[in-house]
Design a protein around this motif. Structure first.
Motif, short mmCIF file in Angstrom:
data_model
loop_
_atom_site.label_atom_id
_atom_site.label_comp_id
_atom_site.label_asym_id
_atom_site.label_seq_id
_atom_site.Cartn_x
_atom_site.Cartn_y
_atom_site.Cartn_z
N ILE A 217 58.92 82.01 -9.64
CA ILE A 217 58.62 81.59 -11.02
C ILE A 217 57.13 81.25 -11.13
N ALA A 218 56.63 80.46 -10.16
CA ALA A 218 55.21 80.07 -10.19
C ALA A 218 54.31 81.30 -10.14
N SER A 219 54.68 82.28 -9.33
CA SER A 219 53.86 83.51 -9.23
C SER A 219 53.82 84.24 -10.56
N GLN A 220 54.96 84.34 -11.21
CA GLN A 220 55.00 85.06 -12.49
C GLN A 220 54.23 84.30 -13.57
N LEU A 221 54.30 82.98 -13.54
CA LEU A 221 53.52 82.18 -14.51
C LEU A 221 52.03 82.40 -14.27
N ALA A 222 51.63 82.44 -12.98
CA ALA A 222 50.21 82.65 -12.66
C ALA A 222 49.74 84.01 -13.14
N LYS A 223 50.66 84.97 -13.19
CA LYS A 223 50.31 86.31 -13.67
C LYS A 223 50.26 86.37 -15.19
N GLY A 224 50.60 85.26 -15.85
CA GLY A 224 50.44 85.19 -17.30
C GLY A 224 51.71 85.29 -18.11
N GLN A 225 52.86 85.38 -17.44
CA GLN A 225 54.10 85.45 -18.21
C GLN A 225 54.46 84.08 -18.80
N VAL A 231 61.02 83.36 -15.40
CA VAL A 231 62.28 82.98 -14.73
C VAL A 231 63.18 84.21 -14.56
N MET A 232 63.21 85.07 -15.57
CA MET A 232 64.05 86.27 -15.45
C MET A 232 63.55 87.19 -14.33
N ALA A 233 62.24 87.37 -14.24
CA ALA A 233 61.69 88.22 -13.18
C ALA A 233 61.94 87.59 -11.81
N ALA A 234 61.84 86.26 -11.75
CA ALA A 234 62.05 85.56 -10.47
C ALA A 234 63.50 85.67 -10.03
N LYS A 235 64.41 85.58 -10.99
CA LYS A 235 65.85 85.68 -10.68
C LYS A 235 66.16 87.07 -10.10
N GLU A 236 65.52 88.08 -10.66
CA GLU A 236 65.74 89.44 -10.17
C GLU A 236 65.23 89.56 -8.73
N TYR A 237 64.08 88.95 -8.47
CA TYR A 237 63.50 89.01 -7.12
C TYR A 237 64.40 88.28 -6.11
N VAL A 238 64.85 87.07 -6.47
CA VAL A 238 65.64 86.30 -5.49
C VAL A 238 67.01 86.95 -5.29
N THR A 239 67.55 87.55 -6.31
CA THR A 239 68.85 88.22 -6.16
C THR A 239 68.74 89.37 -5.16
N GLY A 240 67.67 90.13 -5.26
CA GLY A 240 67.45 91.23 -4.30
C GLY A 240 67.24 90.69 -2.89
N ALA A 241 66.53 89.58 -2.79
CA ALA A 241 66.25 88.98 -1.47
C ALA A 241 67.54 88.46 -0.84
N ILE A 242 68.44 87.92 -1.66
CA ILE A 242 69.72 87.41 -1.14
C ILE A 242 70.60 88.58 -0.69
N ALA A 243 70.60 89.65 -1.48
CA ALA A 243 71.41 90.82 -1.13
C ALA A 243 71.02 91.36 0.25
N GLU A 244 69.73 91.22 0.58
CA GLU A 244 69.23 91.77 1.85
C GLU A 244 69.05 90.71 2.93
N GLY A 245 69.55 89.47 2.70
CA GLY A 245 69.43 88.40 3.69
C GLY A 245 69.99 88.85 5.03
N PHE A 246 69.38 88.40 6.13
CA PHE A 246 69.79 88.94 7.42
C PHE A 246 70.08 87.84 8.45
#
Ligand SMILES: Nc1ncnc2c1ncn2[C@@H]1O[C@H](COP(=O)(O)OP(=O)(O)OP(=O)(O)O)[C@@H](O)[C@H]1O
Ligand SMILES: Cc1ncc(CO)c(N)n1
Length: 264
Positions: A217-225, A231-246
């Motif tokens: 979320i902080a990264s996306q805010l820094a990019k100007g969103q 929050v929506m972009a961050a949720k998409e990123y974390v969901t992908g990261a969880i799907a690939e957790g190892f």
């Protein structure tokens, strides 16, 4: 070459590399920002739990923060483990004097149930830290600690959000990751409401989900969103990261911060 947007994490170190400062910096890199850190505490931690932690002196936290902000500057700040009332109050004061959005993850307890915040610090989180947050991102255990409200279904998320908003953050994102069924989070500023729903991945390797989401979320805010888009972009990123957790170690492995690079 132009510099990428600058994001600062103020958090604890996770020696296992899945949560805390390490998760934050990996997330920032993955999302195209320049990550910087103020370390508040050092944990001895792995996939099995937190074996110990040591706080840094208030002067060390203040000095790191000033070094970064006064020279390099920040376009967003994320806070995580702050350990003690003294550190919570110091960081709240530093954030109040910084002209950048602040994502506050009020870290209380690790996935393994190890406490990362003194009980005596809860009141400082409520009265000093939450009021300076642009977005606060409590999980359901943190909601219970901070407000006394126990949420055990999606219906309870709204009541929890109202109770956290009363402490003064501009936005609150209640993370329903600990519920059953879809991974549903609720974002609101008291007038607008967004329900973020993702399929639950049946993957036990979820160490670092909360840190990763807040840093994204902080990264996306820094990019100007704006906040909802970030929050929506961050949720998409974390969901992908969880799907690939190892799997790593004998317990709960980390989410995969690099999942987008690996797909490419
Ligand atoms: N199994 C899962 N599948 C999909 N999404 C999940 C899963 N578990 C958690 N999430 C999502 O991950 C994000 C982080 O939520 P979670 O409640 O796990 O944070 P947390 O408890 O603070 O994490 P941490 O382990 O870092 O303390 C939320 O968007 C949540 O909905
Ligand atoms: C250092 C650190 N911060 C946050 C979390 C989140 O649970 C963790 N496990 N460790």
């Amino acid at each position: 070459m132009t510099a990428p947007p600058r994001v600062l994490t103020v958090a604890g170190s996770d020696s296992g590399g899945g949560a805390g400062i390490q998760a934050d910096l990996k997330t920032m890199l993955a999302l195209g920002t320049h990550g910087m850190s103020v370390i508040t505490a050092v944990t001895a931690q792995n996939s099995l739990g937190v074996q110990g932690f040591w706080e840094l002196p208030v002067e060390a936290v203040r000095a790191q923060y000033r070094s970064v902000v006064d020279d390099i500057g920040v376009q967003a700040v994320k806070t995580g483990m702050l350990a003690s009332a003294e550190l919570v109050e110091t960081v709240a004061e530093l954030l109040a004097g910084t002209d950048a959005p602040a994502v506050v993850d009020p870290v209380g307890v690790s996935k393994h149930g190890d406490s990362l915040l003194a009980a005596s610090a809860l009141d400082s989180v409520r009265t000093k830290l939450l009021p300076v947050a642009t977005v606060a991102t409590p999980n359901l255990d943190e909601v219970a600690q901070l407000t006394g409200i126990e949420v055990d279904s999606e219906d309870g998320l709204r009541r929890a959000a109202a109770a956290v908003l009363a402490y003064g953050p501009k936005w609150v994102l209640i993370k329903g990751g600990h519920l059953r069924g879809d991974a549903v989070d609720l974002l609101t500023d008291g007038s607008e409401e967004h329900v973020l729903r993702a399929p639950r991945h049946d993957n036990r390797h979820t160490h670092g989900t909360g840190c990763t989401l807040a840093s994204a979320i902080a990264s996306q805010l820094a990019k100007g969103q704006g906040v909802p888009e970030a929050v929506m972009a961050a949720k998409e990123y974390v969901t992908g990261a969880i799907a690939e957790g190892f799997a790593l170690g004998g317990g709960i492995g980390p989410v995969d911060h690099g999942w987008r690079f690996r797909e490419a």
